[in-house]
Design an enzyme around this catalytic site. Sequence first.
Site, mmCIF file in Angstrom:
data_model
loop_
_atom_site.group_PDB
_atom_site.id
_atom_site.type_symbol
_atom_site.label_atom_id
_atom_site.label_comp_id
_atom_site.label_asym_id
_atom_site.label_seq_id
_atom_site.Cartn_x
_atom_site.Cartn_y
_atom_site.Cartn_z
ATOM 1 N N LYS A 45 8.765 6.826 -2.286
ATOM 2 C CA LYS A 45 8.869 6.488 -3.710
ATOM 3 C C LYS A 45 10.333 6.305 -4.051
ATOM 4 O O LYS A 45 11.194 7.059 -3.572
ATOM 5 C CB LYS A 45 8.282 7.642 -4.562
ATOM 6 C CG LYS A 45 8.561 7.512 -6.052
ATOM 7 C CD LYS A 45 7.909 6.285 -6.674
ATOM 8 C CE LYS A 45 8.391 6.060 -8.100
ATOM 9 N NZ LYS A 45 7.825 4.805 -8.678
ATOM 10 N N ASN A 69 1.169 -1.156 -14.399
ATOM 11 C CA ASN A 69 1.800 0.162 -14.359
ATOM 12 C C ASN A 69 3.121 0.133 -15.097
ATOM 13 O O ASN A 69 3.856 -0.859 -15.089
ATOM 14 C CB ASN A 69 2.026 0.612 -12.904
ATOM 15 C CG ASN A 69 3.407 0.244 -12.398
ATOM 16 O OD1 ASN A 69 4.377 0.970 -12.631
ATOM 17 N ND2 ASN A 69 3.508 -0.890 -11.737
ATOM 18 N N CYS A 132 12.952 -2.437 -10.760
ATOM 19 C CA CYS A 132 11.940 -1.687 -11.523
ATOM 20 C C CYS A 132 11.914 -2.235 -12.945
ATOM 21 O O CYS A 132 12.936 -2.213 -13.650
ATOM 22 C CB CYS A 132 12.237 -0.191 -11.549
ATOM 23 S SG CYS A 132 11.035 0.707 -12.578
ATOM 24 N N ILE A 194 7.603 -9.318 -3.389
ATOM 25 C CA ILE A 194 8.154 -9.072 -4.708
ATOM 26 C C ILE A 194 7.797 -7.664 -5.201
ATOM 27 O O ILE A 194 6.784 -7.092 -4.751
ATOM 28 C CB ILE A 194 7.582 -10.104 -5.722
ATOM 29 C CG1 ILE A 194 6.056 -9.998 -5.812
ATOM 30 C CG2 ILE A 194 8.080 -11.499 -5.425
ATOM 31 C CD1 ILE A 194 5.428 -10.859 -6.893
ATOM 32 N N GLY A 251 2.727 -8.062 -2.431
ATOM 33 C CA GLY A 251 2.139 -8.679 -3.625
ATOM 34 C C GLY A 251 0.840 -9.387 -3.316
ATOM 35 O O GLY A 251 0.839 -10.411 -2.637
ATOM 36 N N GLY A 273 0.267 -2.347 -2.137
ATOM 37 C CA GLY A 273 0.386 -1.377 -3.225
ATOM 38 C C GLY A 273 -0.943 -1.144 -3.912
ATOM 39 O O GLY A 273 -1.659 -0.179 -3.622
HETATM 40 O O1 LIG Z 1 10.047 -0.672 -9.058
HETATM 41 C C1 LIG Z 1 9.026 -0.282 -9.628
HETATM 42 N N1 LIG Z 1 8.011 -1.132 -9.816
HETATM 43 C C2 LIG Z 1 6.904 -0.808 -10.497
HETATM 44 O O2 LIG Z 1 6.012 -1.651 -10.674
HETATM 45 N N2 LIG Z 1 6.769 0.472 -10.983
HETATM 46 C C3 LIG Z 1 7.672 1.481 -10.587
HETATM 47 C C4 LIG Z 1 7.912 2.496 -11.671
HETATM 48 O O3 LIG Z 1 7.664 2.205 -12.860
HETATM 49 O O4 LIG Z 1 8.433 3.552 -11.294
HETATM 50 N N3 LIG Z 1 8.914 0.992 -10.089
#
Ligand SMILES: O=C1NC(=O)NC(C(=O)O)N1
Length: 314
Positions: A45, A69, A132, A194, A251, A273
């Site tokens: 992460k 998200n 992000c 991506i 992606g 993902g």
């Molecule tokens: O780089 C990111 N991409 C996403 O789609 N979500 C996470 C996040 O929000 O932490 N980070």
Amino acid sequence: MASLQATFYGHTYENPFMNASGVHCMDTAELDGLATSAAGSFVTKSATAEGRDGNPEPRYVNLELGSINSMGLPNLGLAYYLKDAIQRQTAHPDKPFFLSVASYKGFDEYVANMKAIQDSAYTGLVELNLSCPNVPGKPQMAYDFEDTEKLLTEIFSFYTKPFGVKLPPYFDFMHFDKIAAVLNQFDLKFVNCINSVGNGLYIDDETDTVVIKPKGGFGGIGGEYVKPTALANVRALRQRLNPTIDIIGTGGILTGRDAYEHLLCGASMLQVGTQLYKEGLGVFDRLNSELLDILVAKGYNTIAEFKGKLATLD
Ligand SMILES: O=C1NC(=O)NC(C(=O)O)N1
């Protein structure tokens, strides 16, 4: 005998599949799960200097055609992932992985985080997350070409370990040209195309309400929705980047066919993902089996035989 072996930065992985950063990689237990799954490698992460709770929930929702998200970089802090990574590289030197690094505060934190890794005993690959879309009030670094060039110049003034960058999607040939011109100046080992397609909006059809809490419901989109954009970015960056810079394709990978298409566009490794979130670690067994079936059906023995060989209609 067909093989899914993937060579990437001098290592031969059993197969090209990995998780996408953010999914199934928050802590040592989840990372151990990836390390013992059918995935060829894995990534942590994205870490920020300090641990973060991230955005208020609900902040991740699976959708019929993908996911939305706005996690907001929840993570246990760079020191946690560095400790885990150093233990892991010592215990399993034959199984390299990727350490993902982001920044909550911007330019200076990116530099500080990379300095901490440079000064640490970790010697493996780093995925520098420049994309992000979910930190309220913070722009995505990789949409600012000048700042990205400034940041990479600063990092390469002290950083001697191998790393690559995680990019957002671009939607204009001028932008493909500009980001490639910036990245080609540096000894990057890879580019990951991506990240989620930023700031999409999904509306619940019963309540006429958004489905995630942060940012009024705006969030990064993943899954089937994004495959055409992901393939285009992999292809465009492959066509523009120095051959010394490998590409990780991320992606819209749900099936072996999606994986095959990313490889056709020039990807060397493949990250999953949304479909990993939905299906669990078994997704890697299925994707390996489906991709191998495609090689056999087409008479290929290796990925190298078709990697980057997308045909056009000229
Ligand atoms: O780089 C990111 N991409 C996403 O789609 N979500 C996470 C996040 O929000 O932490 N980070």
